[in-house]
Write a protein that holds these residues in place. Structure first.
Motif, PDB file in Angstrom:
ATOM      1  N   ALA A   1      23.496   1.093  32.480  1.00  0.00           N
ATOM      2  CA  ALA A   1      24.332   0.101  33.151  1.00  0.00           C
ATOM      3  C   ALA A   1      25.812   0.354  32.908  1.00  0.00           C
ATOM      4  O   ALA A   1      26.245   0.629  31.782  1.00  0.00           O
ATOM      5  CB  ALA A   1      23.965  -1.302  32.678  1.00  0.00           C
ATOM      6  N   THR A   2      26.611   0.234  33.967  1.00  0.00           N
ATOM      7  CA  THR A   2      28.070   0.298  33.856  1.00  0.00           C
ATOM      8  C   THR A   2      28.575  -1.025  33.313  1.00  0.00           C
ATOM      9  O   THR A   2      28.088  -2.098  33.691  1.00  0.00           O
ATOM     10  CB  THR A   2      28.690   0.556  35.237  1.00  0.00           C
ATOM     11  N   LEU A   3      29.567  -0.962  32.413  1.00  0.00           N
ATOM     12  CA  LEU A   3      30.125  -2.169  31.809  1.00  0.00           C
ATOM     13  C   LEU A   3      31.483  -2.456  32.418  1.00  0.00           C
ATOM     14  O   LEU A   3      32.398  -1.637  32.355  1.00  0.00           O
ATOM     15  CB  LEU A   3      30.242  -2.009  30.292  1.00  0.00           C
ATOM     16  N   LEU A   4      31.613  -3.640  33.016  1.00  0.00           N
ATOM     17  CA  LEU A   4      32.844  -4.087  33.664  1.00  0.00           C
ATOM     18  C   LEU A   4      33.268  -5.379  32.988  1.00  0.00           C
ATOM     19  O   LEU A   4      32.465  -6.314  32.865  1.00  0.00           O
ATOM     20  CB  LEU A   4      32.589  -4.318  35.155  1.00  0.00           C
ATOM     21  N   SER A   5      34.532  -5.454  32.520  1.00  0.00           N
ATOM     22  CA  SER A   5      34.942  -6.641  31.777  1.00  0.00           C
ATOM     23  C   SER A   5      36.454  -6.712  31.657  1.00  0.00           C
ATOM     24  O   SER A   5      37.174  -5.781  32.039  1.00  0.00           O
ATOM     25  CB  SER A   5      34.302  -6.634  30.379  1.00  0.00           C
ATOM     26  N   SER A   6      36.903  -7.847  31.078  1.00  0.00           N
ATOM     27  CA  SER A   6      38.326  -8.019  30.795  1.00  0.00           C
ATOM     28  C   SER A   6      38.606  -7.977  29.300  1.00  0.00           C
ATOM     29  O   SER A   6      39.687  -8.373  28.869  1.00  0.00           O
ATOM     30  CB  SER A   6      38.811  -9.362  31.366  1.00  0.00           C
ATOM     31  N   VAL A   7      37.642  -7.517  28.497  1.00  0.00           N
ATOM     32  CA  VAL A   7      37.835  -7.507  27.045  1.00  0.00           C
ATOM     33  C   VAL A   7      38.957  -6.539  26.677  1.00  0.00           C
ATOM     34  O   VAL A   7      39.230  -5.571  27.398  1.00  0.00           O
ATOM     35  CB  VAL A   7      36.532  -7.132  26.316  1.00  0.00           C
ATOM     36  N   ALA A   8      39.566  -6.799  25.536  1.00  0.00           N
ATOM     37  CA  ALA A   8      40.699  -5.991  25.097  1.00  0.00           C
ATOM     38  C   ALA A   8      40.251  -4.586  24.688  1.00  0.00           C
ATOM     39  O   ALA A   8      39.063  -4.329  24.448  1.00  0.00           O
ATOM     40  CB  ALA A   8      41.391  -6.687  23.920  1.00  0.00           C
ATOM     41  N   ALA A   9      41.210  -3.701  24.601  1.00  0.00           N
ATOM     42  CA  ALA A   9      40.907  -2.306  24.278  1.00  0.00           C
ATOM     43  C   ALA A   9      40.340  -2.152  22.878  1.00  0.00           C
ATOM     44  O   ALA A   9      39.610  -1.190  22.602  1.00  0.00           O
ATOM     45  CB  ALA A   9      42.173  -1.463  24.418  1.00  0.00           C
ATOM     46  N   ASP A  10      40.651  -3.090  21.960  1.00  0.00           N
ATOM     47  CA  ASP A  10      40.156  -2.985  20.595  1.00  0.00           C
ATOM     48  C   ASP A  10      38.897  -3.819  20.372  1.00  0.00           C
ATOM     49  O   ASP A  10      38.463  -4.011  19.234  1.00  0.00           O
ATOM     50  CB  ASP A  10      41.237  -3.413  19.601  1.00  0.00           C
ATOM     51  N   ASP A  11      38.296  -4.340  21.431  1.00  0.00           N
ATOM     52  CA  ASP A  11      37.091  -5.150  21.283  1.00  0.00           C
ATOM     53  C   ASP A  11      35.935  -4.280  20.801  1.00  0.00           C
ATOM     54  O   ASP A  11      35.841  -3.097  21.146  1.00  0.00           O
ATOM     55  CB  ASP A  11      36.735  -5.810  22.622  1.00  0.00           C
ATOM     56  N   ARG A  12      35.035  -4.877  20.002  1.00  0.00           N
ATOM     57  CA  ARG A  12      33.921  -4.109  19.440  1.00  0.00           C
ATOM     58  C   ARG A  12      32.980  -3.563  20.514  1.00  0.00           C
ATOM     59  O   ARG A  12      32.254  -2.594  20.271  1.00  0.00           O
ATOM     60  CB  ARG A  12      33.136  -4.971  18.448  1.00  0.00           C
ATOM     61  N   LEU A  13      32.959  -4.197  21.704  1.00  0.00           N
ATOM     62  CA  LEU A  13      32.110  -3.691  22.777  1.00  0.00           C
ATOM     63  C   LEU A  13      32.540  -2.306  23.238  1.00  0.00           C
ATOM     64  O   LEU A  13      31.737  -1.538  23.771  1.00  0.00           O
ATOM     65  CB  LEU A  13      32.126  -4.660  23.960  1.00  0.00           C
ATOM     66  N   GLN A  14      33.839  -1.983  23.036  1.00  0.00           N
ATOM     67  CA  GLN A  14      34.331  -0.674  23.452  1.00  0.00           C
ATOM     68  C   GLN A  14      33.647   0.453  22.679  1.00  0.00           C
ATOM     69  O   GLN A  14      33.570   1.582  23.162  1.00  0.00           O
ATOM     70  CB  GLN A  14      35.847  -0.597  23.243  1.00  0.00           C
ATOM     71  N   THR A  15      33.151   0.142  21.468  1.00  0.00           N
ATOM     72  CA  THR A  15      32.471   1.168  20.671  1.00  0.00           C
ATOM     73  C   THR A  15      31.046   1.416  21.165  1.00  0.00           C
ATOM     74  O   THR A  15      30.450   2.438  20.838  1.00  0.00           O
ATOM     75  CB  THR A  15      32.433   0.753  19.194  1.00  0.00           C
ATOM     76  N   ARG A  16      30.488   0.480  21.939  1.00  0.00           N
ATOM     77  CA  ARG A  16      29.120   0.617  22.438  1.00  0.00           C
ATOM     78  C   ARG A  16      29.063   1.297  23.798  1.00  0.00           C
ATOM     79  O   ARG A  16      28.132   2.031  24.106  1.00  0.00           O
ATOM     80  CB  ARG A  16      28.452  -0.753  22.538  1.00  0.00           C
ATOM     81  N   ARG A  17      30.046   1.021  24.629  1.00  0.00           N
ATOM     82  CA  ARG A  17      30.009   1.520  26.001  1.00  0.00           C
ATOM     83  C   ARG A  17      31.439   1.529  26.537  1.00  0.00           C
ATOM     84  O   ARG A  17      32.171   0.547  26.330  1.00  0.00           O
ATOM     85  CB  ARG A  17      29.145   0.597  26.860  1.00  0.00           C
ATOM     86  N   PRO A  18      31.884   2.584  27.190  1.00  0.00           N
ATOM     87  CA  PRO A  18      33.221   2.542  27.803  1.00  0.00           C
ATOM     88  C   PRO A  18      33.307   1.372  28.782  1.00  0.00           C
ATOM     89  O   PRO A  18      32.422   1.182  29.622  1.00  0.00           O
ATOM     90  CB  PRO A  18      33.314   3.892  28.521  1.00  0.00           C
ATOM     91  N   VAL A  19      34.370   0.584  28.645  1.00  0.00           N
ATOM     92  CA  VAL A  19      34.522  -0.620  29.462  1.00  0.00           C
ATOM     93  C   VAL A  19      35.493  -0.346  30.598  1.00  0.00           C
ATOM     94  O   VAL A  19      36.642   0.073  30.374  1.00  0.00           O
ATOM     95  CB  VAL A  19      35.027  -1.802  28.611  1.00  0.00           C
ATOM     96  N   GLN A  20      35.025  -0.582  31.809  1.00  0.00           N
ATOM     97  CA  GLN A  20      35.904  -0.489  32.963  1.00  0.00           C
ATOM     98  C   GLN A  20      36.546  -1.853  33.182  1.00  0.00           C
ATOM     99  O   GLN A  20      35.852  -2.869  33.249  1.00  0.00           O
ATOM    100  CB  GLN A  20      35.098  -0.083  34.202  1.00  0.00           C
ATOM    101  N   ARG A  21      37.875  -1.895  33.285  1.00  0.00           N
ATOM    102  CA  ARG A  21      38.572  -3.169  33.396  1.00  0.00           C
ATOM    103  C   ARG A  21      38.399  -3.754  34.795  1.00  0.00           C
ATOM    104  O   ARG A  21      38.540  -3.048  35.803  1.00  0.00           O
ATOM    105  CB  ARG A  21      40.053  -2.970  33.092  1.00  0.00           C
TER     106      ARG A  21
END
Length: 823
Positions: A641-661
């Protein structure tokens, strides 16, 4: 033999079986009731039974067709089972919590009845109430209350109802049998209600619990007070003491949890990761107190009793050694079952052993179907709601399959307590065949109950069954007397876990399919039984066409150009599954309840598995824990699954999956359905903001002659609503996910007038601490004629764009008399 005598003989043979079957069927039918009847209706149903029993003989059917008299047995027993279960339900329902006491702080005195369960969030235990007062005035509360005492300092979590995890001080050292005086805030049992989900309210009902509560221990409340040790629950206290000794002696927590599960039946002590491995390898039945454990314990106890009994000539004159061994083994097995928690598999096994022992002592030899049905009916009579437990069906269907496919061998297993060592080694050779039989026959039922079946289960069980039964369990149990043996048990468990983890890592370790309807699964179980039965090949071949439809079942999907919304009931938070003809998106992933529990693992993953849904995109509106708490579990099981979100660049989710803003203007189309991101603007990320201000807003549009639109807005507030109105010329939608769960800071008049939804959905926890949705906000929706559905009243909400106004509420669609009816 004369015809009349033959008829009477057939009735004597078939009548008891028909009566037992009728009792089970009547009870099962009563469990389907949405609401209980008045007491007179159940009495009126049961009263004619005694008359009906004697009716055939008085009216000349002594020598008539035995089928008619057998049918009378069946119908009379069914009526008694139906009426008796209904009357029991009425008695229990009369103890329900007064709605006027919900949310009130009561001073309650009661006794702890079971060993408490402790985790990082605090403590849970069952309290048998003695007295309760409200502002010094005595009030009536249910006799059994499920109590949570939450630790302070456990940040970031929320309970399913919306209360904070960790706001009421540190829990005390609570022990079974102690009497406490506590300040409790009570509410009616209310759990999430989702398709294919766990029925928390039924679970509490079956335990005899009619209210939940949490301890109020702030500076303004009267402090909790331990009054005395009553010794009214010695077994629970012993279990708690043994569990504490296990955790004190075994340093590794995961290993200690497994030993505690085997010795005292504390399955909650098993780590969640270990449960995943056990399910993937099909050995979960071995780490609970299963029928196999009880049977092996009975054999060992019978051998020991028989050996000691033969040492005394006087005892042998009083009672033959084989009979003493039989009775001693059964009694000790029942005592072990009680000590280990008296679960459904233990109940079934003990009743089976007791039944066989009594029949042997009386010199009777019943056919296996009557023995099997008698044990089944006894379990149902003691606990009618056990029929709704997965363990009941897995236990009884497995035993029935073994009986039916090899009746003589199964009968011998149940009735041979002597010669323990010889019997153990003799049966090891047949374990593989038994496991094969059970695996094939129960595959459809396992898919129906759990949505997956292990493909490595046969191989895993070939090693795990003898290893756990003959090595791990004896060492764990003997460790109660010799604690150093728990270390050896730990080494044995480590060997087992190495193999199971290796098998679970195989790419095709499990087969996951969409959950089929119950009738299709029942046909599949019958097909599996036919495939493994000792029958002619032509008859066994009929099992395949019965089995295949269950394995090939696909959950229905929207047609091209349309979409489906399913707002899961996850408590205080957002989680909406969007499906098109061949794609799926998850909008938010619900809250984290504690460090070891979240909406992803408890609700969303079982739902996705039951629907056999593969996510293309996970869209997390913003970083608040009630929206992203379940995301790690979902992302872990949906790696594509692609991850799309508004979380910050230092959010812990960034370590699990690249987040597309997510940014306004993003657009894509799936199967003729259009998806648009309307908020936030790219410039919004450069401004100081609260997480709510950059909530991703998603608009979904169907195509066709009557297009439908849904608007999912996260936790936007009035400034963002105004920004949307300024940026969008047309923001109308048919379905609106109510902003910020109905908070006072959202759903402005201008926004509602511009969107003009026909229906609005509120995802919020029952009696949550935020007061969502706010009454004044709901009044705005009501004034505009907007139909509002909320998760406390509706449970999971399901809607399809080709169904227009029809919304399916899981709570009303699955309503039973034990279900909470929200005022």
């Amino acid at each position: 033999m004369p015809d009349s005598a033959a008829s009477d003989f057939a009735v004597q043979r078939n009548g008891p079986f028909a009566a037992l079957l009728g009792w089970v069927v009547g009870t099962a039918l009563q469990l389907q009731q949405g609401a209980l009847w008045p007491v007179w209706a159940y009495l009126a149903l049961a009263a004619p039974v005694a008359l009906a029993v004697g009716w055939p003989r008085r009216h000349g059917f002594r020598a008539g067709p035995q089928g008619r008299r057998t049918l009378t047995w069946l119908l009379c027993a069914a009526a008694l089972g139906f009426a008796g279960t209904g009357l029991r339900g009425l008695v229990f329902d009369a103890q329900a919590l007064d709605p006027g006491l919900e949310g009130r702080d009561l001073r309650v005195v009661g006794v702890v009845t079971e060993m408490p369960q402790r985790n990082e969030a605090g403590l849970r235990f069952t309290l048998a109430t003695d007295t309760a007062t409200l502002d010094g005035r005595a009030v009536r509360v249910p006799s059994s209350v499920d109590v949570g005492w939450y630790s302070s300092g456990v940040g970031g979590g929320t309970l399913p109802g919306g209360e904070p995890a960790g706001s009421e001080g540190q829990p005390g050292d609570v022990r079974a049998g102690e009497r406490w005086s506590l300040t409790l805030r009570l509410k009616a049992p209310h759990g999430s209600r989702n398709p294919f989900g766990f029925d928390y309210e039924l679970w509490l009902w079956e335990r005899g619990v009619q209210a939940t509560a949490y301890v109020r221990a702030s500076s303004t409340d009267a402090p909790p007070q331990r009054l005395d040790q009553t010794w009214t629950h010695p077994v629970a206290l012993m279990r708690q003491s043994v569990r504490e000794r296990i955790f004190a002696s075994v340093q590794q927590k995961q290993t200690a949890g497994l030993i505690a599960a085997l010795v005292v039946g504390d399955q909650a002590a098993i780590d969640r990761v270990d449960w995943d491995v056990f399910r993937a390898t099909g050995v979960a039945h071995l780490v609970s107190i299963s029928g196999l454990h009880i049977t092996m314990f009975a054999w060992g106890a019978a051998w020991l009793v028989g050996y000691l009994w033969r040492r005394s000539a006087r005892l042998c004159l009083l009672l033959p050694a084989p009979t003493a061994a039989l009775l001693g083994g059964v009694l000790l097995a029942c005592a072990y079952s009680v000590f280990s928690g008296w679960g459904i598999p233990a109940q079934r096994t003990c009743l089976m052993l007791v039944t066989v022992a009594l029949l042997r002592c009386l010199g009777a030899r019943w056919p296996w179907p009557q023995t099997w049905m008698l044990a089944c009916a006894l379990v149902v009579a003691s606990d009618p709601w056990a029929l709704l437990q997965a363990g009941f069906w897995l236990s009884f269907v497995a035993v029935g399959v073994l009986f039916a496919t090899d009746a003589g061998s199964a009968q011998g297993k149940a009735s041979s307590p002597a010669g323990w060592l010889r019997a153990v080694f003799a049966h090891l050779g047949s374990l593989m065949r038994e496991q094969w039989v059970v695996t094939v026959a129960l595959a459809p039922l396992t898919l129906l109950l759990f949505g997956q079946v292990s493909l490595v289960g046969l191989l895993a069980n070939a090693f795990a069954i003898p290893w756990v039964t003959l090595v791990v369990t004896p060492l764990a149990m003997l460790g109660v007397a010799l604690p150093w043996l728990w270390d050896l048990a730990g080494y044995a468990i480590a060997v087992l876990m190495q193999l199971l983890q290796w098998l679970a890592a195989w790419p095709w370790a499990t087969l996951s399919l969409a959950t089929a309807p119950w009738w299709l699964a029942a046909a599949g179980v019958l097909g599996g039984v036919l495939l493994v039965a000792r029958l002619p090949g032509s008859v066994r071949g009929m099992g395949l066409p019965l089995l295949l439809p269950c394995l090939l079942w696909q959950a229905p999907l929207p047609p091209d150009g349309h979409f489906e919304l399913l707002a899961a009931d996850i408590g205080q938070g957002n989680a909406v599954l969007v499906r098109t003809a061949s794609h799926a998106l998850l909008y938010d992933a619900g809250p984290r309840y504690s460090l070891d529990s979240d909406a992803g693992h408890r609700v969303l993953l079982p739902l996705l598995q039951a629907l056999h849904t593969r996510l293309d995109t996970v869209l997390l509106s913003h970083r608040d824990t009630d929206h992203v708490g379940g995301a790690p579990a979902v992302l872990g099981m949906q790696p594509q699954a692609t991850l799309l979100s508004s979380v910050a660049a230092d959010d812990r989710l960034q370590t699990r999956r690249p987040v597309q803003r997510c940014e306004a203007g993003q657009h894509w189309e799936w199967d003729g359905v259009q998806f648009d991101i309307l908020h936030p603007q790219a410039a919004d990320y450069d401004k100081p903001h609260k997480p709510n201000a950059v909530s991703c807003v998603l608009r979904i549009r169907s195509t066709g002659p009557q297009p439908q639109t849904a608007l999912l807005v996260g936790d936007i507030e009035r400034p963002q609503e105004e920004q949307l109105l300024a940026a969008q010329a047309d923001i109308k939608a048919d379905v609106l996910l109510v902003p910020h769960h109905g908070s006072k800071t959202s759903s402005s008049e201008a926004f509602l007038d511009a969107v003009q939804p026909r229906q609005a959905w509120v995802q919020a926890g029952y009696r949550n601490r935020y007061g969502h949705p706010a009454p004044e906000v709901m009044l705005r929706y009501q004034e505009r004629g907007i139909v509002v559905h909320d998760s406390p009243h509706c449970g999971a909400m399901n809607w399809r764009s080709d169904g227009y106004e029809e919304v399916i509420c899981s709570r009303t669609a699955q309503m039973h008399y034990w279900s909470h009816r929200v005022p």
